[in-house]
Design a protein around this motif. Structure first.
Motif: not given
Length: 109
Positions: A8-9, A33-35, A65-68
């Motif tokens: 949803q976000k 890979s490090e996120g 990026t944070e959500l993924l």
């Protein structure tokens, strides 16, 4: 956070960051890979059916990026990867008028 809340976000973020005349938004993402980031392509189809691209602001990209990364972690923690390990990227499609979100995950071979 549940996977549904994350979906949803993600959908709301894309609506907010995308062009106002977007009928469909398509994002191709490759996460590092490090996120801590990734590579992105942002496309949309407007109300007239014309395909174009757009560049969201940096904050939207950082939030996506944070959500993924959270979604990828959710998949790992809950063993939802069918034994393939962490996915490395995805293609997100959002039908804006229906708020219907689809995500196809890509795994490194």
């Amino acid at each position: 956070m549940s996977d549904q809340a994350l979906y949803q976000k993600i959908g709301q973020l894309l609506v907010d960051a995308g062009p106002s005349n977007a009928r469909e938004i398509v994002v191709r993402a490759e996460l590092f890979s490090e996120g801590d980031g990734g590579k992105y392509e942002f496309d949309y189809i407007d109300n007239g059916g014309v395909l174009d691209w757009f560049t969201p602001d940096g904050r939207a990209v950082g939030d996506l990026t944070e959500l993924l990364v959270q979604l990828r972690d959710y998949f790992l923690i809950n063993d939802l990867t069918a034994g393939k390990g962490a996915w490395s990227g995805c293609e997100i499609s959002l039908a804006v008028d229906k708020m219907k979100l689809g995500i196809k995950f890509n795994y490194d071979e």
